[in-house]
Scaffold this motif. Structure first.
Motif, PDB file in Angstrom:
ATOM      1  N   UNK A 100       0.824  -1.202   0.000  1.00 51.18           N
ATOM      2  CA  UNK A 100       0.000   0.000   0.000  1.00 51.18           C
ATOM      3  C   UNK A 100       0.860   1.254   0.000  1.00 51.18           C
ATOM      4  N   UNK A 101       0.365   2.298  -0.619  1.00 53.99           N
ATOM      5  CA  UNK A 101       1.027   3.591  -0.536  1.00 53.99           C
ATOM      6  C   UNK A 101       0.808   4.171   0.853  1.00 53.99           C
ATOM      7  N   UNK A 102       1.891   4.502   1.535  1.00 51.33           N
ATOM      8  CA  UNK A 102       1.814   4.977   2.914  1.00 51.33           C
ATOM      9  C   UNK A 102       2.660   6.224   3.059  1.00 51.33           C
ATOM     10  N   UNK A 103       2.047   7.287   3.595  1.00 47.88           N
ATOM     11  CA  UNK A 103       2.734   8.569   3.773  1.00 47.88           C
ATOM     12  C   UNK A 103       2.507   9.055   5.202  1.00 47.88           C
ATOM     13  N   UNK A 104       3.535   8.957   6.058  1.00 48.45           N
ATOM     14  CA  UNK A 104       3.370   9.365   7.460  1.00 48.45           C
ATOM     15  C   UNK A 104       3.093  10.859   7.592  1.00 48.45           C
ATOM     16  N   UNK A 105       2.074  11.196   8.358  1.00 45.73           N
ATOM     17  CA  UNK A 105       1.728  12.606   8.544  1.00 45.73           C
ATOM     18  C   UNK A 105       2.823  13.366   9.285  1.00 45.73           C
ATOM     19  N   UNK A 106       3.642  12.657  10.059  1.00 45.07           N
ATOM     20  CA  UNK A 106       4.684  13.299  10.863  1.00 45.07           C
ATOM     21  C   UNK A 106       5.878  13.755  10.034  1.00 45.07           C
ATOM     22  N   UNK A 107       5.926  13.396   8.752  1.00 46.10           N
ATOM     23  CA  UNK A 107       7.091  13.670   7.917  1.00 46.10           C
ATOM     24  C   UNK A 107       6.949  14.974   7.151  1.00 46.10           C
ATOM     25  N   UNK A 108       8.039  15.752   7.116  1.00 48.88           N
ATOM     26  CA  UNK A 108       8.090  16.936   6.259  1.00 48.88           C
ATOM     27  C   UNK A 108       8.047  16.546   4.781  1.00 48.88           C
ATOM     28  N   UNK A 109       8.418  15.308   4.469  1.00 54.67           N
ATOM     29  CA  UNK A 109       8.516  14.860   3.083  1.00 54.67           C
ATOM     30  C   UNK A 109       7.362  13.956   2.676  1.00 54.67           C
TER      31      UNK A 109
END
Length: 734
Positions: free
Chosen positions: A706-715
């Motif tokens: 799955x595509x996963x993008x942590x909210x805590x990351x600036x990137x």
């Protein structure tokens, strides 16, 4: 940097040679040794982060412990990833080379990272793209103290602490004259190759420790494009299909090694160790300096000879960090000192440097020289109170030169004195503690006109534990903790390329104060074990980096400021032994956690004045800052479950964690979609007649890709987490 199978073969050969040299005469001793991989009741493991001999179950401070097979399953390339599945704990993300623990929504300068009670000595709090210099693969156990740990570790632990116990300086003789472990593993998502070897032993009263690790991994696979759909739409870009599937500039190489020797006596020990940590990793997402002056010739010659070849495989504009740390430690202890039960002394001297390469050019060089000393004196019970006094002193000499030198050089000195104690009153246990610190920051006056600062902080804590019966325990915790602002918060002034913005510090920042209340419950009855914690914290003069409506040279301007803030959260975990019989032991586990962080004031705006650089001069500009509302990059709520099976030498598990959508966002911040990560583990353990033990394992993560993008990351909009990864490896215990 593509992985080098040649280097990996060297690591494997070295491990095999070391194993071959082990005397067979010690095989009988090994049969009686207690290896650290064996399954453990983690609640009963002694927590070394406190000078009092306590377990995770008896401590009033909420703490999570990873050890044994649970730690083996959790180990990852960064410390943050390793502890990220514990309730209340997540990880920052700046590519695979960087992952710092986030505890209850707090990170950076509020979470202390420790190597067996002493600071790691790196500069991971200065910038989110700086790695922690502790290798989790070499840990015996990892302890996560949730909530303020300022009583033990001072201002930088107001949000919690992560203590990595590695045993590099033995404080007792090992169980056998020679024992150790080795591990080889390979991963599919990035062609990872990791080799680790550890050896512990003794001869007479002398004990020794040796460890070494080598890791190489290439660019990792992703399920789709690096840029999120929302980011592509905002930029009106159409991605090239050829760019799908791989995250460029995400390769990592890490080497770590240590040697420690101790003399063990009847009443104490004294020992020393020397360790090194070296890593090179890319910063994916592309924050090159093409918008800036192209003249980076300053400093090129002085560093190229140290890092020859590190940059030769990378495209122009790729940013890579080459980091090196050398650390010397001394530790000693004496027991039975009349009115005192024990004395422990620790000292560390750390030399740290890292160079940021922009293509073939040297962009910025960070150097940090730190020294830290710690004394813990446990006293005999006085009026029923057992307790410990402590003295901690440290200084940090920090220098940054180059394009990303947005923080001037500084010398920081911290001194703290504390006492913690506990007393039983029947079924009740009362824990008290008090600490006072003095923190001073002397800034390089040639780089800024801001003044030096001197702070005094005082923290105290009270915890009440009620043991209703053997199955049910309650805990109530009350804390008042204070934190002095860091040099980065006080004196930042310039482009911080890692976060993509201009940062402006505030030399007038004052002490931050947190008041916390927490209620916890632990139930262990029959096949069911359950834990629940509910907490609330009020921060006065909370220091945070606020977005503004101003742009400087095309980058958003951000200012460090103080406002009152409120945090609240909940963590719950349940483990249920479904059955135990001929089919094996079946356990079903589940957990959930949530945290909310917001400013106390109603949403609004205010104007602040910043000094914007303009050539060799500065001019004043007004920037509009949002006040009130949600705080940025707060970790999303999660729910997770896992089914485990164990039988004879086999163990297996399959689980999933759902990260919910984070739409409680701050001004100028976008919401982040939710995602689900599925993982599985299988291991087969066998004991041999020679006393050696082998374990073959297969670990899978993000199995549904799955595509996963942590909210805590600036990137988060340009750097997703890796896709499906399958790791195959073998461990040897002897």
């Amino acid at each position: 940097m593509p992985p080098s199978s040649h280097a990996f073969k060297h690591a494997a050969l070295a491990s095999a040679l070391a194993l071959a040299l082990i005397p067979t005469a010690r095989a009988q001793d090994a049969q009686h040794a207690q290896h650290d991989h064996e399954p453990k009741d983690l609640a009963a493991v002694e927590v070394r982060a406190t000078p009092l001999a306590d377990t995770a179950e008896t401590l009033a401070t909420p703490v999570e412990v990873l050890a044994g097979s649970k730690l083996d399953e959790a180990k990852a390339g960064t410390l943050g990833e390793t502890v990220a599945k514990l309730p209340g704990v997540q990880s920052s993300n700046f590519g695979p080379g960087v992952g710092r623990p986030i505890i209850r929504g707090l990170d950076g300068a509020r979470v202390q990272v420790l190597s067996d009670g002493l600071s790691s000595g790196d500069v991971s709090t200065v910038s989110v793209d700086h790695a922690v210099t502790i290798e989790p693969f070499l840990a015996n156990q990892i302890e996560v103290l949730k909530g303020p740990a300022t009583l033990l570790y001072g201002s930088g632990a107001i949000g919690g602490a992560v203590n990595v116990v590695d045993g590099r300086i033995p404080d007792a003789l090992p169980d056998a004259p020679l024992e150790g472990r080795a591990e080889l593993r390979g991963g599919s998502v990035n062609d990872e190759r990791t080799g680790m070897f550890r050896l512990d032993g003794y001869a007479g009263p002398f004990a020794f420790h040796f460890d070494a690790l080598h890791r190489e991994a290439g660019d990792y696979s992703i399920p789709g494009f690096a840029e999120s759909a929302a980011h592509l739409a905002e930029e009106s870009e159409t991605p090239d299909p050829a760019d799908a599937g791989i995250l460029g500039n995400s390769a990592v190489r890490t080497d770590s090694a240590a040697l420690g020797v101790s003399w063990i006596g009847a009443r104490g020990f004294i020992g020393a160790s020397y360790s090194l940590y070296n890593t090179a990793y890319g910063i994916p997402g592309g924050h090159d300096h093409s918008h800036e002056e192209a003249d980076h010739d300053h400093g090129d010659e002085e560093d190229d000879h140290d890092h020859e070849g590190e940059e030769e495989h990378h495209e122009e504009g790729d940013v890579r960090i080459v980091m090196d740390q050398r650390r010397s430690e001394l530790r000693g202890g004496i027991d039975d000192l009349g009115p005192f039960e024990s004395l422990r002394v620790k000292f560390a001297n750390t030399d740290y440097t890292h160079t940021e390469f922009e293509g073939a050019d040297v962009g910025t060089v960070f150097q940090n020289h730190s020294r830290e000393a710690r004394v813990e004196l446990v006293h005999a019970p006085v009026a029923g109170w057992k307790g410990a006094f402590g003295l901690q002193a440290s200084d940090r000499d920090f220098v940054a030169v180059g394009d990303e030198a947005f923080v001037p050089g500084s010398v920081s000195r911290d001194t703290g004195l504390f006492w913690i104690g506990q007393r039983a009153f029947g079924s009740l246990q009362l824990d008290l503690g008090l600490r006072h610190d003095r923190n001073r920051v002397d800034v390089d006056q040639t780089a800024t006109a801001s003044p030096d600062r001197d702070f005094k902080t005082t923290s105290f804590s009270a915890g009440l534990g009620w043991k209703v019966n053997d199955a049910l325990h309650f805990n109530l915790g009350l804390d008042r903790a204070q934190r002095a602002p860091t040099a980065e918060e006080l004196y930042s002034s310039g482009l911080h390329v890692a976060t993509g913005g201009f940062e402006f510090g505030n030399a007038a920042l004052g002490v931050e104060t947190a008041e916390r209340i927490e209620l916890g419950m632990h139930l262990h009855r029959g096949p069911v074990e359950a834990q629940l914690s509910v907490w609330h914290a009020r921060y006065d003069d909370f220091v945070y980096l606020a977005d503004t409506d101003l742009e400087v040279e095309g980058f958003p301007a951000r200012v460090w400021r103080q406002d009152n803030a409120r945090f609240s959260g909940m963590e719950a975990r349940v483990d249920w032994q479904i059955s135990e019989g001929d089919s094996g032991l079946w356990t079903l586990g589940a957990f959930a956690d949530t945290v909310r962080g917001k400013l106390a004031d109603a949403p609004g705006t205010t104007l602040v004045e910043v000094d914007v650089p303009h050539g060799d001069h500065f001019h004043h500009e007004d920037a509009q800052v949002a006040t009130g509302g949600n705080l940025p990059r707060i970790a999303p709520s999660r729910v997770g479950s896992e089914l485990r099976w164990e039988r004879d030498g086999w163990r297996a598990s399959i689980g999933a964690v759902r990260y919910l959508k984070q739409d409680d966002v701050a001004a100028f911040e976008d919401a982040t979609p939710g995602y689900t990560l599925v993982d599985a583990h299988v291991a087969w353990h066998i004991d041999t007649a020679s006393g050696r033990e082998w374990e073959v394992f297969v670990d899978g993560s993000n199995l549904s890709s799955r595509e996963a993008r942590p909210h805590t990351s600036f990137l988060k909009d340009v750097v997703p987490l890796p896709g499906r990864n399958v790791v195959l490896g073998v461990r040897l215990f002897f």
